[in-house]
Design a protein around this motif. Structure first.
Motif, PDB file in Angstrom:
ATOM      1  N   PHE A 287       0.860  -1.191   0.000  1.00  0.00           N
ATOM      2  CA  PHE A 287       0.000   0.000   0.000  1.00  0.00           C
ATOM      3  C   PHE A 287       0.898   1.243   0.000  1.00  0.00           C
ATOM      4  N   PRO A 288       1.535   1.541  -1.135  1.00  0.00           N
ATOM      5  CA  PRO A 288       2.522   2.641  -1.144  1.00  0.00           C
ATOM      6  C   PRO A 288       1.942   3.996  -0.773  1.00  0.00           C
ATOM      7  N   ALA A 289       0.635   4.198  -1.012  1.00  0.00           N
ATOM      8  CA  ALA A 289       0.032   5.490  -0.635  1.00  0.00           C
ATOM      9  C   ALA A 289      -0.713   5.359   0.694  1.00  0.00           C
ATOM     10  N   GLY A 290      -0.343   4.343   1.488  1.00  0.00           N
ATOM     11  CA  GLY A 290      -1.076   4.075   2.720  1.00  0.00           C
ATOM     12  C   GLY A 290      -2.329   3.270   2.386  1.00  0.00           C
ATOM     13  N   ILE A 291      -2.940   2.698   3.411  1.00  0.00           N
ATOM     14  CA  ILE A 291      -4.074   1.804   3.143  1.00  0.00           C
ATOM     15  C   ILE A 291      -5.238   2.558   2.483  1.00  0.00           C
ATOM     16  N   VAL A 292      -5.657   3.629   3.101  1.00  0.00           N
ATOM     17  CA  VAL A 292      -6.800   4.374   2.539  1.00  0.00           C
ATOM     18  C   VAL A 292      -6.419   5.021   1.210  1.00  0.00           C
ATOM     19  N   GLY A 293      -5.203   5.585   1.154  1.00  0.00           N
ATOM     20  CA  GLY A 293      -4.752   6.241  -0.077  1.00  0.00           C
ATOM     21  C   GLY A 293      -4.710   5.274  -1.242  1.00  0.00           C
ATOM     22  N   THR A 294      -4.180   4.063  -1.020  1.00  0.00           N
ATOM     23  CA  THR A 294      -4.069   3.080  -2.104  1.00  0.00           C
ATOM     24  C   THR A 294      -5.452   2.585  -2.529  1.00  0.00           C
ATOM     25  N   ILE A 295      -6.317   2.332  -1.536  1.00  0.00           N
ATOM     26  CA  ILE A 295      -7.677   1.875  -1.884  1.00  0.00           C
ATOM     27  C   ILE A 295      -8.382   2.949  -2.715  1.00  0.00           C
ATOM     28  N   ARG A 296      -8.247   4.185  -2.301  1.00  0.00           N
ATOM     29  CA  ARG A 296      -8.881   5.280  -3.063  1.00  0.00           C
ATOM     30  C   ARG A 296      -8.364   5.339  -4.492  1.00  0.00           C
ATOM     31  N   GLN A 297      -7.025   5.228  -4.632  1.00  0.00           N
ATOM     32  CA  GLN A 297      -6.422   5.279  -5.975  1.00  0.00           C
ATOM     33  C   GLN A 297      -6.978   4.162  -6.854  1.00  0.00           C
TER      34      GLN A 297
ATOM     35  N   TRP B  80      -9.739   2.458  -6.481  1.00  0.00           N
ATOM     36  CA  TRP B  80     -11.177   2.667  -6.699  1.00  0.00           C
ATOM     37  C   TRP B  80     -11.407   3.679  -7.820  1.00  0.00           C
ATOM     38  N   LYS B  81     -10.618   4.756  -7.783  1.00  0.00           N
ATOM     39  CA  LYS B  81     -10.762   5.794  -8.819  1.00  0.00           C
ATOM     40  C   LYS B  81     -10.329   5.252 -10.180  1.00  0.00           C
ATOM     41  N   ALA B  82      -9.227   4.480 -10.190  1.00  0.00           N
ATOM     42  CA  ALA B  82      -8.741   3.915 -11.451  1.00  0.00           C
ATOM     43  C   ALA B  82      -9.797   2.975 -12.034  1.00  0.00           C
ATOM     44  N   ARG B  83     -10.439   2.213 -11.165  1.00  0.00           N
ATOM     45  CA  ARG B  83     -11.459   1.262 -11.625  1.00  0.00           C
ATOM     46  C   ARG B  83     -12.662   2.012 -12.183  1.00  0.00           C
ATOM     47  N   ARG B  84     -13.048   3.077 -11.467  1.00  0.00           N
ATOM     48  CA  ARG B  84     -14.215   3.847 -11.919  1.00  0.00           C
ATOM     49  C   ARG B  84     -13.965   4.514 -13.265  1.00  0.00           C
TER      50      ARG B  84
END
Lengths: 354, 232
Positions: free
Chosen positions: A335-345, A347-351
């Motif tokens: 999780f290079p951007a941290g857990i929440v940061g990576t999940i957000r990234q 999620w946005k990429a998927r969207r």
């Protein structure tokens, strides 16, 4: 500028569909409002399912350290400045409460004085430390905060008549069981709910702050100070605001911590280790996400609690800090951007790919 | 509107500007030309206070603005569009515009509306992060941000740099409209663009002003272009 609005192209053809009045970025308009509401309700229900004091104690500390980590995220994630002395504000809050309860017979007066003292002291210290160091390069700010925090640590150790030195002091006997006629601070469940209200209120306040014009300017400063200055904003002024807000919120977290722990000593509330812990919480959760700081506080508290418990299983777990280091490395790797940061990234990429 | 006298600027031990002099009359587009390393960008940065000059004089609307911090210079009404645009990549186009607004009053929102009518591409990208914009959109946003406040003087550093020809055309068309309202000081390597927009020019070489004249003169004088700019 003498705007040539009269010469503007035909409104129906080119005037953009942009609101003339900006709308507030309120949480209720966000899709993750439901996540926030569900987690809050779940946390409210926890005492209904467990009466374990140790669980409530751990969760209360996660709430408090979560607020402390959010205040650090305001500096690191939203303003782009790194502090090595953030624990001093936490310690000021904790010591203010501990000392007030010890010296005031009237608990209400003690709590109010502690609250006022912590806010005023944190305000003054963060303002002057910021004024001295924020006009310099960020590394100087980090070093000056470390130096000032060390002064507070040494003062707490040396001023034995007031602080009882390195031993610290326990003030369980001074904790009021009928504050303002209805708050029993000796009851773990009450302190738990107080901690929950505290984190929800602080989260909403800080979220509002981040989406305010000042908050947006801070994020712009994080990206490019010179550009913000050439747009007509005094960068030092905004960094000072961030420093003071983060300092005062860390002080309030310290007050809550004193209610929860009922004990203060210099290393537990003023030590540089605490600043490193809060830095780890912010990085693990995701810098510049706010909610990541709470997740990071939860992971650090739960994993250290769990790893310490494993000591009874095998002697290797006596060195649980090493295992904790491995967990930290794995989180940073995956999780290079941290857990929440990576999940957000992701999620946005998927969207955006849909 | 702007007068620069004997500007001397150092970057560390290097003496970059060694006596730059020029004047920007109100209502005109003044172009600074010169080869790479002539000191054009440093001149812009010195006016803004980002690379403070060591000596000389910078008069804006008759008042000396030498050595003022950049935020004070900007508040006096000088907008700056830097060479590398400096978009806030993690903020959306909307947030980039809002960050730039020193006031969110009716006049500012009207100016924003005017800017978006100049750059309709920004409308389509309104909710996109600055980091995801194309080079042309970034340039438009950078110009828009500089104009969203009351800006009597706009400094633009190489607006065509790195842009596709279609984007250069769009930016140039917008600048043709902007120049009707705002005095412009333009640094530009693209002579075609500079000559179409500019009214007057100054040529810098090795940190000094070496030539000046009407843009029309430079357009016609191939020898002059070859001598100072290396272009025919």
């Amino acid at each position: 500028m003498k705007s040539n609005l009269n010469e503007m192209p035909n409104k129906t053809e080119t005037t953009p569909d942009v609101p003339r009045q900006f709308q507030r970025n309120t949480l209720m308009k966000q899709p993750n409002y439901w996540i926030f509401a569900a987690v809050t309700l779940l946390m409210m229900a926890v005492p209904l399912f467990t009466s374990s004091n140790s669980v409530l104690f751990m969760l209360t500390n996660i709430f408090i350290l979560g607020v402390f980590a959010m205040s650090y995220d305001l500096l690191l994630g939203y303003t782009g400045i790194i502090s090595f002395g953030h624990a001093m504000f936490f310690g000021i809050g904790a010591y203010s409460m501990g000392l007030s309860l010890r010296f005031f017979d009237n608990a209400e007066a003690g709590v109010l004085v502690a609250l006022a003292a912590a806010i005023v002291l944190c305000f003054i210290v963060s303002f002057f430390v910021g004024l001295l160091s924020l006009r310099l390069r960020d590394t100087f700010y980090a070093l000056i905060t470390l130096a000032v925090a060390t002064i507070f640590l040494i003062a707490a150790e040396q001023w034995r008549s007031l602080t009882r030195g390195s031993d610290g002091f326990n003030f369980t006997a001074d904790i009021p069981n009928n504050l303002f006629g209805f708050i029993n601070l000796l009851d773990r469940q009450t302190v738990y709910y107080l901690g929950l209200v505290f984190i929800v209120a602080m989260f909403l306040i800080m979220r509002r702050f981040i989406y305010s014009p000042v908050g947006r300017t801070l994020q712009a400063i994080r990206e490019n100070e010179n550009r913000v200055a050439s747009l007509g904003f005094n960068v030092l002024h905004y960094k000072l605001i961030s420093n003071v807000v983060a300092g005062v919120i860390a002080g309030l977290a310290g007050i809550m911590y004193a209610f929860s722990i009922r004990f203060v000593n210099p290393h537990s509330v003023l030590g540089v280790e605490l600043t490193i812990d809060v830095l780890l919480m912010t990085v693990i959760g995701g810098v510049g996400t706010l909610v990541g700081a709470i997740v990071g506080a939860g992971i650090i508290e739960i994993s250290s609690h769990w790893l310490m418990g494993l000591r009874d299983v095998h002697p290797i777990f006596e060195r649980w800090v090493i295992l904790f280091g491995i967990i930290f490395i794995l989180i940073v790797m995956f999780f290079p951007a941290g857990i929440v940061g990576t999940i957000r990234q992701k999620w946005k990429a998927r969207r955006s790919s849909l | 509107m702007l007068k620069v006298n004997q500007l001397q600027t150092y970057i560390e031990q290097f003496h970059i500007l060694q006596g730059v002099e020029f004047e920007v009359p109100e209502g005109q587009v003044t172009v600074i030309l010169g080869r790479n390393g002539a000191g054009k960008t440093t001149t812009m940065r010195s006016i803004m206070g980002l690379t403070p000059a060591k000596s000389g004089e910078i008069l804006f609307q008759g008042k000396n603005i030498m050595a003022l911090p950049p935020y004070v210079t900007a508040k006096k009404g000088i907008g700056y569009v830097p060479e590398d645009q400096d978009i806030f990549g993690t903020l959306t186009v909307e947030e980039n515009m809002r960050v730039a607004m020193r006031k969110e009053d009716k006049a500012t929102l009207e100016r924003q509306e005017w800017i978006l009518s100049l750059f309709p591409d920004l409308k389509a990208a309104w909710k996109r992060k600055g980091g995801n914009l194309s080079g042309g959109q970034k340039q438009m946003l950078s110009i828009g941000r500089a104009l969203v406040n009351e800006t009597p003087l706009l400094l633009i550093d190489e607006p065509s740099k790195g842009l596709a020809p279609i984007m250069v055309k769009k930016v140039m068309e917008a600048l043709q409209i902007i120049k009707n309202d705002t005095t412009v000081l333009l640094v530009e390597q693209n002579f075609m663009m500079a000559s179409r927009i500019g009214d007057y020019f100054y040529i810098l070489d090795e940190g000094r002003t070496v030539y000046q004249g009407e843009m029309e003169q430079l357009r016609k004088d191939e020898e002059l272009r070859k001598k100072y700019l290396g272009i025919s």
